[in-house]
Design an enzyme around this catalytic site. Structure first.
Site, mmCIF file in Angstrom:
data_model
loop_
_atom_site.group_PDB
_atom_site.id
_atom_site.type_symbol
_atom_site.label_atom_id
_atom_site.label_comp_id
_atom_site.label_asym_id
_atom_site.label_seq_id
_atom_site.Cartn_x
_atom_site.Cartn_y
_atom_site.Cartn_z
ATOM 1 N N PHE A 17 0.817 -1.216 0.000
ATOM 2 C CA PHE A 17 0.000 0.000 0.000
ATOM 3 C C PHE A 17 0.859 1.278 0.000
ATOM 4 O O PHE A 17 0.832 2.068 -0.954
ATOM 5 C CB PHE A 17 -0.949 -0.067 1.198
ATOM 6 C CG PHE A 17 -1.528 1.237 1.637
ATOM 7 C CD1 PHE A 17 -2.169 2.079 0.738
ATOM 8 C CD2 PHE A 17 -1.453 1.624 2.976
ATOM 9 C CE1 PHE A 17 -2.714 3.298 1.156
ATOM 10 C CE2 PHE A 17 -1.995 2.820 3.396
ATOM 11 C CZ PHE A 17 -2.624 3.667 2.486
ATOM 12 N N TYR A 153 4.256 -6.473 17.424
ATOM 13 C CA TYR A 153 4.508 -5.605 16.252
ATOM 14 C C TYR A 153 5.315 -4.385 16.691
ATOM 15 O O TYR A 153 6.375 -4.085 16.125
ATOM 16 C CB TYR A 153 3.168 -5.183 15.627
ATOM 17 C CG TYR A 153 3.269 -4.137 14.534
ATOM 18 C CD1 TYR A 153 4.062 -4.324 13.408
ATOM 19 C CD2 TYR A 153 2.533 -2.944 14.622
ATOM 20 C CE1 TYR A 153 4.136 -3.359 12.404
ATOM 21 C CE2 TYR A 153 2.593 -1.982 13.615
ATOM 22 C CZ TYR A 153 3.402 -2.192 12.512
ATOM 23 O OH TYR A 153 3.460 -1.230 11.520
#
Ligand code: NAD
Length: 320
Positions: A17, A153
């Site tokens: 993206f 993360y």
């Protein structure tokens, strides 16, 4: 760099993206660009239009954990800059399977760092606002504010950031850590693994209910993807930010409840569901981008309303 200012540039995660917008900006600026991506969360459709650019050199379908394959690329093309965006990006996936996120986000970054050192390549490391603890007030989060590894993360990105910065201090390697805030826009996935804006618009267009995790008071500073790409690319061009951490956002945050209403325009189309990871939620994410403005002369150009319009137009166009 060749005498004409044209650089050889590698974008990892360039089919993704944000990566495809970073690549587009670099191509528009006239540089020779290579992409490496394993397509684990993207598709070559995202980069189809680049085949029309004569300065788009090559897409390599490869995993960034494949050190040998990466080294061939670095050796052959002597990159001036590596924009390193390839990563596992999903907070919930990182909680379910931390090893994959750690391998892609931390270990692969170490491999890339080693190659940058060996081939004298500037590294732009794509971190995230998700490494921060929370915004305490309306002045927003500055780069010196506390970080918190609230998920694997975030933990993997913080570990990678530290390794990247250590190569600046220990070896004088030109590196920069960029921390964009939550980014949205065309080419973001619209399913469960996508971003909140894309998912909300997609569901609204389908006449579906918009689900909000938790009470919806958590806020996000939503950055339009072309503003994000301009910022990331500028960080690579400037020596001013070497050895620095730099934020980018809009300086405005919006509660998820208000975002849902802005998109659905009808409160009966919104429902609250139990949060999947309340322990890793960040209650207030608001960016202070004064450092990016000062060092890079960067500021966001696209308002949330305009960005939503553009994203909606794109989602409609791909839905057909
Ligand atoms: N989307 C956001 O809001 C946001 C905000 C701040 C930072 N970031 C960071 O920006 C970067 C790009 O994120 P995105 O939102 O475009 O997500 P994305 O998933 O679209 O992009 C990541 C790309 O990396 C690729 N990839 C993943 N693992 C790989 C591997 N082992 N080898 C090769 N390629 C691999 C994926 O296929 C994908 O194309 C990530 O580093 C992310 O952490 C994203």
């Amino acid at each position: 760099m060749k005498g004409d200012g044209v650089m050889n540039v590698l974008v990892t995660g360039g089919a993704g993206f944000i990566g495809r917008w970073v690549t587009k900006k670099l191509l528009d600026d006239g540089h020779q660009v290579w992409i490496v991506d394993n397509l684990s969360n993207s598709s070559t459709k995202n980069i189809e239009e680049f085949t029309y650019y004569e300065n788009f050199r090559h897409f390599t379908h490869e995993d960034i954990k494949e050190k040998g394959k990466l080294e061939q690329l670095f050796k052959e093309h002597q990159f001036d800059i590596c924009y390193h965006l390839g990563a596992s990006i999903n907070v919930q996936d990182s909680i379910d399977d931390p090893e994959t996120t750690f391998a892609n986000d931390t270990i692969a970054t170490f491999y890339i760092l080693e190659l940058c050192k060996k081939y004298d390549t500037k590294l732009v490391f794509m971190s995230t606002c998700m490494v921060y603890d929370r915004a305490e007030d309306e002045s927003g989060i500055q780069e010196v504010d506390p970080i918190k590894p609230a998920s694997p993360y975030a933990g993997s990105k913080i570990a990678a950031e530290n390794m990247v910065l250590s190569y600046f201090y220990a070896y004088g390697l030109p590196v920069v850590v960029v921390r964009p805030f939550n980014t949205y826009g065309p080419f973001q996935k619209t399913g469960g693994e996508g971003g909140v804006v894309a998912i909300f618009i997609h569901n609204q267009l389908d006449g579906k209910v918009l689900n909000i995790y938790g009470d919806g008071t958590q806020t996000r500073d939503l950055l339009y993807v072309e503003d994000c790409a301009d910022f990331v690319v500028a960080a690579g061009y400037s020596d001013e930010v070497n050895g620095e951490i730099v934020n980018a956002g809009t300086g405005r945050d919006i509660a998820i409840n208000d975002l849902a209403l802005l998109i659905a325009k009808d409160s009966s189309k919104i429902q609250h569901v139990e949060h999947i990871h309340p322990q890793s939620e960040i209650p207030k994410l608001l960016c202070n981008f004064e450092k990016a403005k000062r060092l890079l002369n960067w500021e966001p150009k696209i308002s949330l309303e305009e960005g939503i319009k553009r994203t909606e137009k794109w989602i409609k166009s791909v839905k057909g």
